[in-house]
Scaffold this active site. Structure first.
Site, PDB file in Angstrom:
ATOM      1  N   LEU A 101       5.811  -5.320   2.956  1.00  0.00           N
ATOM      2  CA  LEU A 101       4.478  -5.499   2.460  1.00  0.00           C
ATOM      3  C   LEU A 101       4.496  -5.420   1.143  1.00  0.00           C
ATOM      4  O   LEU A 101       5.094  -4.823   0.450  1.00  0.00           O
ATOM      5  CB  LEU A 101       3.598  -4.258   2.955  1.00  0.00           C
ATOM      6  CG  LEU A 101       3.526  -4.188   4.392  1.00  0.00           C
ATOM      7  CD1 LEU A 101       2.387  -3.179   4.762  1.00  0.00           C
ATOM      8  CD2 LEU A 101       2.590  -5.659   4.895  1.00  0.00           C
ATOM      9  N   ASP A 102       3.690  -6.297   0.327  1.00  0.00           N
ATOM     10  CA  ASP A 102       3.434  -6.259  -1.167  1.00  0.00           C
ATOM     11  C   ASP A 102       2.919  -4.920  -1.508  1.00  0.00           C
ATOM     12  O   ASP A 102       2.495  -4.078  -0.816  1.00  0.00           O
ATOM     13  CB  ASP A 102       2.383  -7.307  -1.460  1.00  0.00           C
ATOM     14  CG  ASP A 102       2.678  -8.544  -1.049  1.00  0.00           C
ATOM     15  OD1 ASP A 102       4.001  -8.916  -0.819  1.00  0.00           O
ATOM     16  OD2 ASP A 102       1.777  -9.354  -0.900  1.00  0.00           O
ATOM     17  N   LYS A 103       3.229  -4.790  -2.896  1.00  0.00           N
ATOM     18  CA  LYS A 103       2.913  -3.553  -3.474  1.00  0.00           C
ATOM     19  C   LYS A 103       1.553  -3.021  -3.227  1.00  0.00           C
ATOM     20  O   LYS A 103       1.215  -1.843  -2.845  1.00  0.00           O
ATOM     21  CB  LYS A 103       3.285  -3.671  -5.003  1.00  0.00           C
ATOM     22  CG  LYS A 103       3.008  -2.453  -5.871  1.00  0.00           C
ATOM     23  CD  LYS A 103       3.717  -2.667  -7.196  1.00  0.00           C
ATOM     24  CE  LYS A 103       3.297  -1.529  -8.175  1.00  0.00           C
ATOM     25  NZ  LYS A 103       2.596  -1.704  -9.211  1.00  0.00           N
ATOM     26  N   ARG A 186      -1.296 -13.964   1.194  1.00  0.00           N
ATOM     27  CA  ARG A 186      -1.997 -14.449   0.109  1.00  0.00           C
ATOM     28  C   ARG A 186      -1.981 -15.942  -0.530  1.00  0.00           C
ATOM     29  O   ARG A 186      -2.797 -16.424  -0.870  1.00  0.00           O
ATOM     30  CB  ARG A 186      -1.298 -13.598  -1.348  1.00  0.00           C
ATOM     31  CG  ARG A 186      -1.668 -12.171  -1.118  1.00  0.00           C
ATOM     32  CD  ARG A 186      -1.074 -11.216  -2.066  1.00  0.00           C
ATOM     33  NE  ARG A 186      -0.665 -10.089  -1.511  1.00  0.00           N
ATOM     34  CZ  ARG A 186      -1.581  -9.077  -1.702  1.00  0.00           C
ATOM     35  NH1 ARG A 186      -2.832  -9.276  -2.395  1.00  0.00           N
ATOM     36  NH2 ARG A 186      -1.526  -7.627  -1.500  1.00  0.00           N
TER      37      ARG A 186
END
Ligand code: URA
Length: 231
Positions: A101-103, A186
């Site tokens: 998962l992205d930051k 995104r």
């Protein structure tokens, strides 16, 4: 654990086969012949059958974490805090996050010591991943249709496609995708002329984030959750 159970698990025997073998006197525990099927023994004990060491197969571990924003999905520090900091030291040995998962993405992150299980989960086109997406601009029907039909992603020859998109409010959608490409949600939103303000994962492979977990909390997966991933 009882000796007959240990023997069955470590040597791939049925319990009744294991009992017969123990009764026959072929098993030694910590240097002494052991004929009692109920004798206690545990991983780490020296258990010999006909002189051969029997080792219990490693028992894999499976967890879900309610990932906070601001932590990277990695086992290596590299200047940022990692999701591993949410797990107790004693559980970290051999533990890996399943995918990334992205930051700034929050919500359901699975972690396991079982590489094969992790690989099955990450295989594209098999398991749905459900995200609640907060958008910068209102979600239009044209955007919803574009995500369902597939959008061209910047610098990527393969379009990004959602399995389902449900509008929750003007600026919020629930989107299901079945792959884990880099920044997929995104980039899909950007491709449709919108922008993600917040991204939260609610579900993976039918395993839902436990509502009882506060941000940064974790729990073990149930047997049913582990099995939901299939073999
Ligand atoms: N898609 C993204 O863009 N980011 C994530 O963290 C997960 C899916």
């Amino acid at each position: 654990m009882r000796l007959d159970k240990y023997l069955a698990a470590a040597a791939g025997l049925t319990r009744s086969q294991a009992r017969r073998i123990v009764h026959s006197g072929r098993v030694f525990v910590a240097g002494a012949r052991q004929k009692d099927i109920g004798a206690p023994c545990q991983p780490g004990d020296e258990v010999l059958l006909d002189g051969e060491l029997l080792v219990l197969p490693a028992k894999h571990r499976y967890y879900m974490l309610n990932k906070p924003a601001g932590l990277i999905t990695s086992t290596q520090e590299g200047g940022y805090g990692t999701v591993m900091s949410c797990m107790p030291d004693k559980l970290r040995e051999g533990l890996m996050p399943v995918g990334r998962l992205d930051k700034e993405t929050t919500g359901l992150l699975l972690l396991t010591t079982d590489g094969a299980w992790s690989q099955r989960l990450r295989k594209p086109g098999v398991h749905g991943k459900v995200y609640r997406v907060t958008l910068d601009q209102p979600c239009t029907e044209a955007m919803r249709q574009a995500w369902l039909m597939g959008v061209v992603l910047h610098g990527d020859e393969h379009p990004g496609r959602a399995l389902s998109v449900e509008c929750l409010s003007s600026h919020e959608v629930r989107m299901t995708v079945d792959e884990g490409r880099y920044h997929l949600v995104r980039r899909m939103c950007a491709a449709a002329g919108n922008h993600v303000k917040a991204l939260h994962r609610e579900q993976v492979a039918g395993i839902g984030l436990d509502a009882a977990l506060s941000v940064g909390e974790w729990r073990e997966l149930s047997e049913a959750e582990v099995q939901a991933v299939g073999s």
